[in-house]
Design a protein around this motif. Structure first.
Motif, mmCIF file in Angstrom:
data_model
loop_
_atom_site.group_PDB
_atom_site.id
_atom_site.type_symbol
_atom_site.label_atom_id
_atom_site.label_comp_id
_atom_site.label_asym_id
_atom_site.label_seq_id
_atom_site.Cartn_x
_atom_site.Cartn_y
_atom_site.Cartn_z
ATOM 1 N N GLN A 109 11.384 3.322 19.454
ATOM 2 C CA GLN A 109 12.299 4.063 18.575
ATOM 3 C C GLN A 109 13.004 3.129 17.598
ATOM 4 O OE1 GLN A 109 14.715 7.198 20.470
ATOM 5 N NE2 GLN A 109 13.611 6.779 22.376
ATOM 6 N N LEU A 110 13.381 1.941 18.082
ATOM 7 C CA LEU A 110 14.008 0.962 17.184
ATOM 8 C C LEU A 110 13.008 0.452 16.154
ATOM 9 C CD1 LEU A 110 16.112 -1.075 19.782
ATOM 10 C CD2 LEU A 110 16.967 0.543 18.080
ATOM 11 N N ASP A 111 11.744 0.279 16.582
ATOM 12 C CA ASP A 111 10.702 -0.160 15.645
ATOM 13 C C ASP A 111 10.501 0.862 14.529
ATOM 14 O OD1 ASP A 111 10.292 -2.484 17.027
ATOM 15 O OD2 ASP A 111 8.538 -1.770 18.133
ATOM 16 N N ALA A 112 10.617 2.141 14.858
ATOM 17 C CA ALA A 112 10.459 3.188 13.843
ATOM 18 C C ALA A 112 11.513 3.041 12.744
ATOM 19 C CB ALA A 112 10.547 4.571 14.489
ATOM 20 N N ILE A 113 12.752 2.740 13.155
ATOM 21 C CA ILE A 113 13.835 2.551 12.182
ATOM 22 C C ILE A 113 13.608 1.266 11.386
ATOM 23 C CG2 ILE A 113 16.310 2.208 11.920
ATOM 24 C CD1 ILE A 113 16.711 3.881 14.438
ATOM 25 N N THR A 114 13.165 0.206 12.077
ATOM 26 C CA THR A 114 12.913 -1.075 11.394
ATOM 27 C C THR A 114 11.810 -0.947 10.355
ATOM 28 O OG1 THR A 114 13.599 -2.311 13.375
ATOM 29 C CG2 THR A 114 12.276 -3.486 11.740
ATOM 30 N N LEU A 115 10.729 -0.257 10.731
ATOM 31 C CA LEU A 115 9.621 -0.066 9.795
ATOM 32 C C LEU A 115 10.055 0.766 8.592
ATOM 33 C CD1 LEU A 115 6.690 0.563 12.306
ATOM 34 C CD2 LEU A 115 6.948 -1.397 10.779
ATOM 35 N N GLN A 116 10.909 1.747 8.836
ATOM 36 C CA GLN A 116 11.411 2.557 7.725
ATOM 37 C C GLN A 116 12.253 1.700 6.778
ATOM 38 O OE1 GLN A 116 10.617 5.519 6.886
ATOM 39 N NE2 GLN A 116 12.094 5.832 5.241
ATOM 40 N N SER A 117 13.058 0.798 7.346
ATOM 41 C CA SER A 117 13.863 -0.103 6.517
ATOM 42 C C SER A 117 12.972 -1.058 5.724
ATOM 43 C CB SER A 117 14.841 -0.894 7.387
ATOM 44 O OG SER A 117 15.768 -0.038 8.011
ATOM 45 N N GLN A 118 11.932 -1.588 6.377
ATOM 46 C CA GLN A 118 11.008 -2.483 5.676
ATOM 47 C C GLN A 118 10.279 -1.749 4.562
ATOM 48 O OE1 GLN A 118 8.463 -4.108 8.718
ATOM 49 N NE2 GLN A 118 10.024 -5.505 9.501
ATOM 50 N N SER A 119 9.914 -0.500 4.815
ATOM 51 C CA SER A 119 9.247 0.300 3.787
ATOM 52 C C SER A 119 10.180 0.541 2.603
ATOM 53 C CB SER A 119 8.792 1.632 4.384
ATOM 54 O OG SER A 119 8.131 2.424 3.412
ATOM 55 N N LEU A 120 11.457 0.818 2.894
ATOM 56 C CA LEU A 120 12.429 1.008 1.816
ATOM 57 C C LEU A 120 12.652 -0.299 1.054
ATOM 58 C CD1 LEU A 120 15.079 3.239 3.637
ATOM 59 C CD2 LEU A 120 13.644 3.922 1.701
ATOM 60 N N GLY A 121 12.663 -1.422 1.787
ATOM 61 C CA GLY A 121 12.814 -2.720 1.134
ATOM 62 C C GLY A 121 11.659 -3.011 0.202
ATOM 63 N N ASN A 122 10.453 -2.670 0.636
ATOM 64 C CA ASN A 122 9.283 -2.888 -0.216
ATOM 65 C C ASN A 122 9.303 -1.943 -1.421
ATOM 66 O OD1 ASN A 122 6.639 -4.459 -0.198
ATOM 67 N ND2 ASN A 122 5.889 -2.382 -0.531
ATOM 68 N N SER A 123 9.752 -0.711 -1.186
ATOM 69 C CA SER A 123 9.884 0.244 -2.302
ATOM 70 C C SER A 123 10.909 -0.244 -3.312
ATOM 71 C CB SER A 123 10.285 1.625 -1.765
ATOM 72 O OG SER A 123 9.283 2.156 -0.936
ATOM 73 N N GLN A 243 2.700 -2.168 1.230
ATOM 74 C CA GLN A 243 3.090 -0.796 1.555
ATOM 75 C C GLN A 243 2.036 -0.121 2.431
ATOM 76 O OE1 GLN A 243 6.164 0.410 0.588
ATOM 77 N NE2 GLN A 243 5.632 1.963 2.103
ATOM 78 N N TYR A 244 0.774 -0.418 2.168
ATOM 79 C CA TYR A 244 -0.291 0.178 2.984
ATOM 80 C C TYR A 244 -0.253 -0.386 4.405
ATOM 81 C CZ TYR A 244 -2.146 1.874 -1.449
ATOM 82 O OH TYR A 244 -2.296 2.508 -2.659
ATOM 83 N N LYS A 245 0.094 -1.679 4.545
ATOM 84 C CA LYS A 245 0.225 -2.260 5.876
ATOM 85 C C LYS A 245 1.366 -1.610 6.641
ATOM 86 C CE LYS A 245 -1.605 -6.871 4.858
ATOM 87 N NZ LYS A 245 -1.315 -8.335 4.865
ATOM 88 N N LEU A 246 2.481 -1.422 5.969
ATOM 89 C CA LEU A 246 3.626 -0.788 6.621
ATOM 90 C C LEU A 246 3.302 0.645 7.035
ATOM 91 C CD1 LEU A 246 6.512 -2.106 4.341
ATOM 92 C CD2 LEU A 246 6.054 -2.756 6.702
ATOM 93 N N ASP A 247 2.571 1.352 6.188
ATOM 94 C CA ASP A 247 2.173 2.722 6.539
ATOM 95 C C ASP A 247 1.284 2.727 7.780
ATOM 96 O OD1 ASP A 247 3.585 3.717 4.411
ATOM 97 O OD2 ASP A 247 1.858 3.856 3.074
ATOM 98 N N SER A 248 0.405 1.717 7.897
ATOM 99 C CA SER A 248 -0.455 1.621 9.068
ATOM 100 C C SER A 248 0.368 1.374 10.328
ATOM 101 C CB SER A 248 -1.476 0.494 8.868
ATOM 102 O OG SER A 248 -2.285 0.338 10.023
#
Length: 411
Positions: A109-123, A243-248
């Motif tokens: 669950q924490l990883d889900a939030i971290t990945l979302q933050s990383q995705s926003l950072g990349n965006s 971004q594609y890596k983060l989506d994976s």
């Protein structure tokens, strides 16, 4: 003469208004500071940090104070069944509960939030590149207008000097009146072109301020943009492929969360306080209680496989988009490099042509003083000079725009 005086006044006013200069970095910094999109993305990242803290806080004991009361009167034998309502009840309890889940579930669950933050950072980085590209494109366009305006000023200065000489030679019958009028028409056309160039620069400069979020209607001079070709990073580290890596990774995490949602769940709870129906010795109804709940998913109609299928389809879609973008990326880079090379070759040829044209104008200008060249030939040389200089400005601006597009992929 009124037109000429009006033009001189206009040029003087414009020269005063262009006394101040701004660079490309100035507009890039202001645009980043003013961008509501970048502020929104930064706030979303900060919000995700709060969500992570909330998740951790939600896993701790949750303590609540609860109170409730009920009175169901019975009049002449009419009312709710007393065995159901207990007639009158009162409770005032302090309760504590905690859901017990495995550490791996918590980490997922924490990883889900971290990945979302990383995705926003990349965006955020991609949005910064988009903004930089848009501001730089408009800056180059406005700067090209400024070069055109300054060049028109130089041509008018040249023609104005020759106009005074030609007038004297015409009065001395060295040239015909028609030659002088033809030359004067050319000068007037260039004066109008100068006003048009100023208006175009003013409009494109206003657009630059608009894109950067600057509320300013004044007009200043832009400095030459220092735009160099930067080395592009490896696709594996590029923000466009990241971004594609983060989506994976997000899809893998979603699969883990689906698995954990089908794991057994247990929660414990306890309370203490006052709970009475006033049917006996109410003052003795103080106490405590403790318990637990256990949930084991057994059958849900095959929903788990359906969720897996949705995730598989999303992964397939991700791979298709990445493969298509990879082809586009390579094609775009190759095409831009080719166009930049062609523009550089064209600029070399144009510079050679400019040398010949400038030499021709100098020779014709000398011959004009002695009346040994036709005015039509001098005007033709000036027009050729205008054409080739305009072509150089346009080609150079196109080259800068192409480099700007290429640098868009350098992060």
């Amino acid at each position: 003469m009124k037109f000429l005086y009006g033009l001189i006044f206009c040029l003087f006013t414009c020269s005063v208004s262009l006394a101040q200069t701004y660079s490309l970095d100035h507009y890039l910094d202001i645009a980043k500071t003013n961008s509501p999109l970048l502020k929104d993305l930064h706030n979303q990242i900060a919000s995700n940090s709060v969500d992570s803290l909330r998740l951790r806080a939600g896993l701790k004991f949750q303590v609540n104070a609860n109170s409730g009361g009920l009175y169901a009167p019975i009049v002449d034998g009419y009312g709710y069944a007393e065995a159901i309502t207990n007639n009158h009840t009162l409770n005032a309890l302090m309760s504590a509960s905690k859901t017990i889940i495995g550490q791996k579930n918590i980490n997922a669950q924490l990883d889900a939030i971290t990945l979302q933050s990383q995705s926003l950072g990349n965006s955020t980085k991609i949005s910064e590149q988009d903004l930089k590209k848009a501001i730089t494109t408009q800056y180059i366009t406005a700067y090209g207008d400024l070069l055109q305006y300054k060049f028109n000023q130089e041509v008018i200065e040249l023609l104005s000097k020759e106009e005074a000489l030609l007038k004297k030679l015409t009065r001395a019958n060295v040239y015909h009146q028609s030659d002088y009028l033809t030359f004067l028409v050319t000068l007037k056309q260039q004066q109008l072109s100068l006003l048009q160039a100023r208006l175009l620069y003013k409009n494109d400069y206003a657009t630059l301020n608009y894109l950067a979020g600057i509320a300013d209607t004044s007009m200043v001079e832009l400095t030459e943009p220092d735009i160099q070709m930067f080395a592009r990073p490896d696709p594996n580290t590029s923000i466009f492929f990241k971004q594609y890596k983060l989506d994976s990774l997000k899809l893998v995490n979603s699969r883990q969360l689906v698995d954990f949602s089908y794991k057994p769940k247990i929660s414990i709870n306890a309370d203490g306080g006052y709970n009475s129906d006033f049917m006996g010795q109410a003052y003795k109804n103080f106490g405590v209680s403790a318990g637990f709940t256990f949930t084991m998913p057994i059958y849900d109609g095959g929903q788990r496989k359906m969720q897996y299928r949705k995730l598989d389809l999303q992964e397939e879609t991700r791979q298709n988009y990445r493969a298509f973008f990879s082809v586009q990326f390579k094609q775009q880079i190759a095409q831009l490099n080719q166009q930049i090379s062609e523009n550089e070759n064209l600029l070399h040829q144009i510079d050679e042509q400019i040398k010949y044209t400038e030499s021709l104008i100098k020779v014709d200008s000398d011959l004009l003083q002695t009346g040994d060249v036709r005015v039509a030939d001098f005007i033709l040389a000036v027009n050729n000079y205008l054409t080739i200089k305009n072509l150089r400005t346009t080609t150079n601006i196109n080259k800068l725009l192409l480099i700007n597009q290429l640098n868009y992929y350098n992060r």
